[in-house]
Write a protein that holds these residues in place. Structure first.
Motif, mmCIF file in Angstrom:
data_model
loop_
_atom_site.group_PDB
_atom_site.id
_atom_site.type_symbol
_atom_site.label_atom_id
_atom_site.label_comp_id
_atom_site.label_asym_id
_atom_site.label_seq_id
_atom_site.Cartn_x
_atom_site.Cartn_y
_atom_site.Cartn_z
ATOM 1 N N GLU A 176 0.851 -1.187 0.000
ATOM 2 C CA GLU A 176 0.000 0.000 0.000
ATOM 3 C C GLU A 176 0.886 1.236 0.000
ATOM 4 N N SER A 177 0.413 2.306 -0.627
ATOM 5 C CA SER A 177 1.148 3.567 -0.639
ATOM 6 C C SER A 177 0.157 4.714 -0.650
ATOM 7 N N SER A 178 0.581 5.860 -0.182
ATOM 8 C CA SER A 178 -0.271 7.055 -0.227
ATOM 9 C C SER A 178 -0.055 7.840 -1.515
ATOM 10 N N ASN A 179 0.851 7.373 -2.370
ATOM 11 C CA ASN A 179 1.221 8.113 -3.580
ATOM 12 C C ASN A 179 1.062 7.220 -4.800
ATOM 13 N N ILE A 180 0.281 7.666 -5.787
ATOM 14 C CA ILE A 180 0.029 6.859 -6.981
ATOM 15 C C ILE A 180 1.293 6.666 -7.806
ATOM 16 N N GLU A 181 2.234 7.613 -7.747
ATOM 17 C CA GLU A 181 3.492 7.441 -8.472
ATOM 18 C C GLU A 181 4.318 6.318 -7.851
ATOM 19 N N THR A 182 4.296 6.221 -6.525
ATOM 20 C CA THR A 182 4.981 5.115 -5.859
ATOM 21 C C THR A 182 4.342 3.787 -6.245
ATOM 22 N N VAL A 183 3.027 3.765 -6.311
ATOM 23 C CA VAL A 183 2.319 2.559 -6.734
ATOM 24 C C VAL A 183 2.815 2.113 -8.106
ATOM 25 N N GLN A 184 2.881 3.052 -9.056
ATOM 26 C CA GLN A 184 3.311 2.693 -10.407
ATOM 27 C C GLN A 184 4.772 2.253 -10.441
ATOM 28 N N SER A 185 5.613 2.881 -9.637
ATOM 29 C CA SER A 185 7.025 2.497 -9.598
ATOM 30 C C SER A 185 7.186 1.074 -9.067
ATOM 31 N N LEU A 186 6.377 0.705 -8.051
ATOM 32 C CA LEU A 186 6.426 -0.650 -7.522
ATOM 33 C C LEU A 186 5.935 -1.663 -8.552
ATOM 34 N N VAL A 187 4.927 -1.274 -9.325
ATOM 35 C CA VAL A 187 4.467 -2.140 -10.413
ATOM 36 C C VAL A 187 5.596 -2.332 -11.424
ATOM 37 N N ALA A 188 6.230 -1.241 -11.830
ATOM 38 C CA ALA A 188 7.321 -1.315 -12.804
ATOM 39 C C ALA A 188 8.453 -2.208 -12.305
ATOM 40 N N ALA A 189 8.642 -2.252 -10.974
ATOM 41 C CA ALA A 189 9.700 -3.076 -10.388
ATOM 42 C C ALA A 189 9.298 -4.541 -10.247
ATOM 43 N N GLY A 190 8.071 -4.874 -10.650
ATOM 44 C CA GLY A 190 7.641 -6.263 -10.639
ATOM 45 C C GLY A 190 7.001 -6.735 -9.358
ATOM 46 N N MET A 191 6.564 -5.801 -8.492
ATOM 47 C CA MET A 191 6.039 -6.180 -7.181
ATOM 48 C C MET A 191 4.543 -6.491 -7.188
ATOM 49 N N GLY A 192 3.843 -6.201 -8.287
ATOM 50 C CA GLY A 192 2.415 -6.467 -8.337
ATOM 51 C C GLY A 192 1.775 -5.685 -9.468
ATOM 52 N N ILE A 193 0.433 -5.668 -9.482
ATOM 53 C CA ILE A 193 -0.313 -4.923 -10.491
ATOM 54 C C ILE A 193 -1.146 -3.857 -9.798
ATOM 55 N N ALA A 194 -1.685 -2.914 -10.570
ATOM 56 C CA ALA A 194 -2.459 -1.824 -9.962
ATOM 57 C C ALA A 194 -3.416 -1.226 -10.981
ATOM 58 N N PHE A 195 -4.475 -0.608 -10.463
ATOM 59 C CA PHE A 195 -5.375 0.179 -11.284
ATOM 60 C C PHE A 195 -4.871 1.619 -11.317
ATOM 61 N N VAL A 196 -4.864 2.236 -12.511
ATOM 62 C CA VAL A 196 -4.324 3.584 -12.671
ATOM 63 C C VAL A 196 -5.250 4.392 -13.580
ATOM 64 N N PRO A 197 -5.656 5.607 -13.185
ATOM 65 C CA PRO A 197 -6.444 6.453 -14.083
ATOM 66 C C PRO A 197 -5.702 6.696 -15.402
ATOM 67 N N ARG A 198 -6.455 6.719 -16.494
ATOM 68 C CA ARG A 198 -5.857 6.795 -17.826
ATOM 69 C C ARG A 198 -4.944 8.005 -17.992
ATOM 70 N N LEU A 199 -5.344 9.157 -17.440
ATOM 71 C CA LEU A 199 -4.540 10.370 -17.609
ATOM 72 C C LEU A 199 -3.233 10.312 -16.825
ATOM 73 N N LEU A 200 -3.116 9.345 -15.904
ATOM 74 C CA LEU A 200 -1.876 9.195 -15.156
ATOM 75 C C LEU A 200 -0.955 8.152 -15.779
ATOM 76 N N ALA A 201 -1.475 7.363 -16.704
ATOM 77 C CA ALA A 201 -0.655 6.351 -17.361
ATOM 78 C C ALA A 201 0.370 7.016 -18.275
ATOM 79 N N HIS A 202 1.520 6.386 -18.416
ATOM 80 C CA HIS A 202 2.589 6.852 -19.314
ATOM 81 C C HIS A 202 3.233 8.157 -18.845
ATOM 82 N N LYS A 203 3.012 8.551 -17.612
ATOM 83 C CA LYS A 203 3.630 9.790 -17.109
ATOM 84 C C LYS A 203 4.980 9.456 -16.476
ATOM 85 N N TYR A 204 5.965 9.157 -17.303
ATOM 86 C CA TYR A 204 7.281 8.779 -16.795
ATOM 87 C C TYR A 204 8.372 9.606 -17.443
#
Length: 302
Positions: free
Chosen positions: A220-248
């Motif tokens: 769990e995280s309080s920050n959606i960017e941290t959530v996505q970074s953990l996903v990118a690191a292979g720790m799990g999957i997550a739901f992400v609003p479309r406008l926040l996707a690809h913001k890297y």
């Protein structure tokens, strides 16, 4: 009674402290105490019960607090109406926003609003859903950027955008090559989610339950960017609003994003206002700007 005395009493009640209220009001504490003592003497009631550790309203104080809020709000509405005479060349607007939603929506809206109305000062208040609803119902925030459902019956809203929700998966995940994934296929997957208390977390859990499973949460995280970074690191999957996707940033490997189906989840972004309250021209101008900008976003996606 003077308006400033009403403001002093309301601030003490909200801060639950004479010292904190004095600091917020930029007054010396003895001066604030004198004004409240003068007000209590005039009204012939005690408004506050004082102790060494806290300050709380008496029964009379509770009644006074409610009426004083209404009076101060009426004065504020009158002030806003008079500002409108200046044809939006000056004034202020207090906007509430959910932290995650504001992070990807406000950078789209605020620059365009500032360009159209450079004389309007926007004051931003970021809180969790329930707190924002209370602040808006009370008039502290003139309007707030929220997502449906809005629970407080004292609020009305204007819809802005239906935003699709994507599934973020690690780049090497077996789902990364898929164009679409059915919700019920995710029942065994490890989920990374926002912490409880955030509106998006509640919505996500509801979607999973409607698909027939309870999500297995590993982080769990309080920050959606941290959530996505953990996903990118292979720790799990997550739901992400479309406008926040690809913001890297450049040279940063992010998650892979897949569309969800059966059902296709989305959330509805709204601007919420206190029901029946005068809506200033600045607030209406912000609503119109938001609709224009987000309509352009829709067209880009199409």
């Amino acid at each position: 009674m003077e308006l400033r005395q009403l403001l002093y009493a309301v601030t003490i009640a909200e801060e639950k402290s004479f010292s904190k209220a004095a600091e917020k009001l930029h007054l010396a504490q003895p001066s604030l105490s004198q004004q409240i003592a003068k007000l209590e003497k005039e009204l012939d009631v005690i408004l506050f019960e004082r102790s060494t550790s806290s300050v709380r309203l008496t029964d009379a104080g509770e009644r006074f607090f409610t009426s004083a809020l209404n009076i101060l709000d009426g004065v504020e509405q009158l002030r806003k109406e008079m500002q409108d005479v200046a044809a939006l060349t000056k004034g202020g607007l207090t906007l509430g926003s959910l932290p995650m939603t504001g992070a990807h929506i406000l950078p789209l809206l605020l620059p365009e609003f500032a360009k159209r109305y450079p004389g309007i000062d926007v004051r931003l208040v970021e809180e969790a859903t329930r707190s924002l609803e209370q602040l808006t119902a009370r008039g502290t925030a003139e309007m707030s950027l929220l997502t449906l459902p809005v629970q407080d019956a004292n609020l009305e809203w204007e819809e802005l955008l239906d935003e699709e929700i994507c599934l973020a998966v690690p780049p090497a995940h077996e789902l990364a090559g898929r164009r679409e994934v059915k919700m019920r296929e995710l029942d065994e997957e490890p989920f990374i989610m926002l912490k409880k208390g955030q509106g998006f977390r509640q919505v996500v859990e509801r979607w999973c339950m409607e698909a027939g499973f309870a999500p297995r949460i590993v982080f769990e995280s309080s920050n959606i960017e941290t959530v996505q970074s953990l996903v990118a690191a292979g720790m799990g999957i997550a739901f992400v609003p479309r406008l926040l996707a690809h913001k890297y940033p450049r040279n940063h490997t992010g998650p892979a994003y897949v569309r969800l189906t059966e059902p296709r989840p989305y959330r509805t972004l709204v601007l919420a206002f206190r029901r029946g309250r005068y809506r200033s021209r600045a607030a209406q101008a912000f609503l119109d700007t938001a609709r224009d900008v987000l309509q352009a976003v829709r067209m880009e996606e199409v």
